[in-house]
Enzyme design. Sequence first.
Site, PDB file in Angstrom:
ATOM      1  N   ARG A 147       0.853  -1.179   0.000  1.00  0.00           N
ATOM      2  CA  ARG A 147       0.000   0.000   0.000  1.00  0.00           C
ATOM      3  C   ARG A 147       0.889   1.229   0.000  1.00  0.00           C
ATOM      4  NH1 ARG A 147      -3.347   2.326   5.124  1.00  0.00           N
ATOM      5  NH2 ARG A 147      -1.362   3.430   5.373  1.00  0.00           N
ATOM      6  N   TYR A 159      -3.361  11.596   5.461  1.00  0.00           N
ATOM      7  CA  TYR A 159      -3.499  10.356   6.233  1.00  0.00           C
ATOM      8  C   TYR A 159      -2.298   9.457   6.019  1.00  0.00           C
ATOM      9  CZ  TYR A 159      -4.014   5.535   6.824  1.00  0.00           C
ATOM     10  OH  TYR A 159      -3.721   4.244   7.152  1.00  0.00           O
ATOM     11  N   ASP A 210      -5.134   3.788   0.184  1.00  0.00           N
ATOM     12  CA  ASP A 210      -6.218   4.069   1.129  1.00  0.00           C
ATOM     13  C   ASP A 210      -6.634   5.537   1.005  1.00  0.00           C
ATOM     14  OD1 ASP A 210      -6.619   3.306   4.704  1.00  0.00           O
ATOM     15  OD2 ASP A 210      -7.966   4.243   3.244  1.00  0.00           O
ATOM     16  N   HIS A 212      -9.093   6.815   2.630  1.00  0.00           N
ATOM     17  CA  HIS A 212      -9.432   7.154   4.020  1.00  0.00           C
ATOM     18  C   HIS A 212     -10.659   8.057   4.115  1.00  0.00           C
ATOM     19  CE1 HIS A 212      -8.221   7.385   8.338  1.00  0.00           C
ATOM     20  NE2 HIS A 212      -7.663   6.242   8.024  1.00  0.00           N
ATOM     21  N   GLU A 236      -9.051   1.791  -1.206  1.00  0.00           N
ATOM     22  CA  GLU A 236      -9.720   1.563   0.081  1.00  0.00           C
ATOM     23  C   GLU A 236     -10.459   2.802   0.568  1.00  0.00           C
ATOM     24  OE1 GLU A 236      -7.072   0.331   3.161  1.00  0.00           O
ATOM     25  OE2 GLU A 236      -8.517   0.724   4.732  1.00  0.00           O
ATOM     26  N   GLU A 262     -13.349  -0.782   7.437  1.00  0.00           N
ATOM     27  CA  GLU A 262     -12.597  -0.943   8.695  1.00  0.00           C
ATOM     28  C   GLU A 262     -13.314  -0.237   9.844  1.00  0.00           C
ATOM     29  OE1 GLU A 262      -8.862   0.867   7.581  1.00  0.00           O
ATOM     30  OE2 GLU A 262      -9.294   2.549   8.875  1.00  0.00           O
ATOM     31  N   ARG A 283     -13.283  -5.124   4.758  1.00  0.00           N
ATOM     32  CA  ARG A 283     -12.185  -4.681   5.637  1.00  0.00           C
ATOM     33  C   ARG A 283     -12.529  -4.851   7.126  1.00  0.00           C
ATOM     34  NH1 ARG A 283      -7.472  -3.776   5.494  1.00  0.00           N
ATOM     35  NH2 ARG A 283      -7.295  -1.628   6.205  1.00  0.00           N
ATOM     36  N   ASP A 316      -3.162  -0.459  15.731  1.00  0.00           N
ATOM     37  CA  ASP A 316      -4.062  -0.145  16.838  1.00  0.00           C
ATOM     38  C   ASP A 316      -5.085  -1.260  17.042  1.00  0.00           C
ATOM     39  OD1 ASP A 316      -4.553   1.863  14.384  1.00  0.00           O
ATOM     40  OD2 ASP A 316      -6.501   1.088  15.031  1.00  0.00           O
ATOM     41  N   GLU A 339      -3.891  -7.043   5.949  1.00  0.00           N
ATOM     42  CA  GLU A 339      -3.043  -5.894   6.268  1.00  0.00           C
ATOM     43  C   GLU A 339      -2.056  -6.295   7.348  1.00  0.00           C
ATOM     44  OE1 GLU A 339      -5.160  -2.434   7.526  1.00  0.00           O
ATOM     45  OE2 GLU A 339      -3.388  -1.181   7.511  1.00  0.00           O
ATOM     46  N   TRP A 402     -11.661  12.473   8.857  1.00  0.00           N
ATOM     47  CA  TRP A 402     -10.218  12.249   9.030  1.00  0.00           C
ATOM     48  C   TRP A 402      -9.826  10.950   8.388  1.00  0.00           C
ATOM     49  CZ3 TRP A 402      -7.545   8.244  11.525  1.00  0.00           C
ATOM     50  CH2 TRP A 402      -6.144   8.399  11.432  1.00  0.00           C
TER      51      TRP A 402
HETATM   52  C1  CS2 Z   1      -5.934   2.755   8.211  1.00  0.00           C
HETATM   53  C2  CS2 Z   1      -5.747   2.736   9.696  1.00  0.00           C
HETATM   54  O1  CS2 Z   1      -4.746   0.731   8.238  1.00  0.00           O
HETATM   55  C3  CS2 Z   1      -5.584   1.404   7.616  1.00  0.00           C
HETATM   56  O2  CS2 Z   1      -6.143   1.068   6.572  1.00  0.00           O
HETATM   57  O3  CS2 Z   1      -7.172   3.179   7.757  1.00  0.00           O
HETATM   58  O4  CS2 Z   1      -4.432   3.106   9.937  1.00  0.00           O
HETATM   59  C4  CS2 Z   1      -6.663   3.643  10.508  1.00  0.00           C
HETATM   60  O5  CS2 Z   1      -6.387   4.992  10.175  1.00  0.00           O
HETATM   61  C5  CS2 Z   1      -6.403   3.398  11.985  1.00  0.00           C
HETATM   62  O6  CS2 Z   1      -6.604   2.044  12.262  1.00  0.00           O
HETATM   63  C6  CS2 Z   1      -7.309   4.251  12.853  1.00  0.00           C
HETATM   64  O7  CS2 Z   1      -7.081   3.956  14.208  1.00  0.00           O
HETATM   65 MG    MG Z   2      -7.819   2.149   6.057  1.00  0.00          MG
END
Ligand code: CS2
Ligand code: MG
Length: 402
Positions: A147, A159, A210, A212, A236, A262, A283, A316, A339, A402
């Site tokens: 990615r 992002y 991504d 986002h 994404e 996600e 996702r 996270d 991922e 965001w």
């Molecule tokens: C992102 C994440 O990994 C991804 O695809 O969208 O880094 C996302 O921003 C974080 O998990 C938010 O906590």
């Molecule tokens: Mg993402």
Amino acid sequence: MKIVSAKVIVCSPGRNFVTLKLETDAGVYGLGDATLNGREKAVVAYLEEHCLPALIGRDARNIEDIWHYFYRGAYWRRGPVTMTAISAIDMALWDIKGKALGTPLYNLLGGKSRERVMVYAHATGKELGDAVDAVGKARDEGFVAIRVQSSVPGVASSYGVPKGDRAYEPAQKGVAEEQVWETAPYLRYLPKLMDRVRSTYGFDFHLLHDVHHRCTPSQAARLAKAMEPFDLFWLEDPVAGELQEGLRMIRKHSTTPIAIGEVFNSIYDYTTLITEQLIDYVRMPIVHGGGITHLQKVAALAAVYHVQMGFHGATDLSPINFAASLHFDLAVNNFGVQEYMPHVDPAFDVFKVNYKFERGYCTIDDKPGIGVEIDEEKAKKYPYVAASLPVARRTDGTMFHW
Ligand code: CS2
Ligand code: MG
């Protein structure tokens, strides 16, 4: 097999993690990830106030019934906090079942459909050149799926770009950082980045990006079409996914594969997207999407419509979630990609993991259950730190995604 104790372990080895531990009268215990970035304490309270007391005395073997007890029994349906709590309970129960039966989780999900799991790397740069170099580095490490993200010229913050040399972690201590974003320069810039990547390295690897959540449906349709010459594996979160029918616009104008969800937390977030074939990849992760039990149902619906699994796997989400994802990825037929963001070393001081990365793929061993352990004494060394995800405003101050 009765649940005799239940507790939540909160720690912050590099970042906050929330872990649920269920113990049974058979001496078998299970672990579940309950981490929700920036809302960790909400899940802790939900579990401790509304779930743990009702778990004591239940038969840990009755996973499906316990799932519905906490889903329907909440009365108030769904949402990230509730579903993350349910996911953690579900993961812990599957961990217990595997341990009690002496078999790894993937065996309880139908056994192996593959020996290893294709994972994708994050290649990120502050400038276009850095991002292109980062792709080269990922290729040197053997990744076959990469990615790519970078800052956008003329845009204050983008992002996915780490601050300084630290590993990427979006949540920062205290109240949310306010970032400034504009989509128009991004739409003009992204084709340049993708063109440079493909003209530098060619087409013999999977390229992902991504967005986002930052386009309108018509902007996303335009972007997806502009991406077609670069043969993306997926684009994404092109739009904020709450408006599922918003994805129709993209599908009408482009064949670029779409991955979304996600931030979703139940099958109901996907019903239009999957049944109208508006997406190509799911996702929604095990830790936020209702656990293994619910993701089995999502994967089965997705399979009917040629949609594949592509679990969120950012740092996270805890190593427990990542291991559970690998078991799931090994077993499902409609697997796409996983991922893979390596956690920072302190995380492995607390979590003893049973998976490894090797030249673009991850494998997991045959420890019973999910197979990750938590060192509770070590966890105490890393106390919780209140942290928040950023928010984004446009240059005129308008709140944005965001
Ligand atoms: C992102 C994440 O990994 C991804 O695809 O969208 O880094 C996302 O921003 C974080 O998990 C938010 O906590
Ligand atoms: Mg993402």
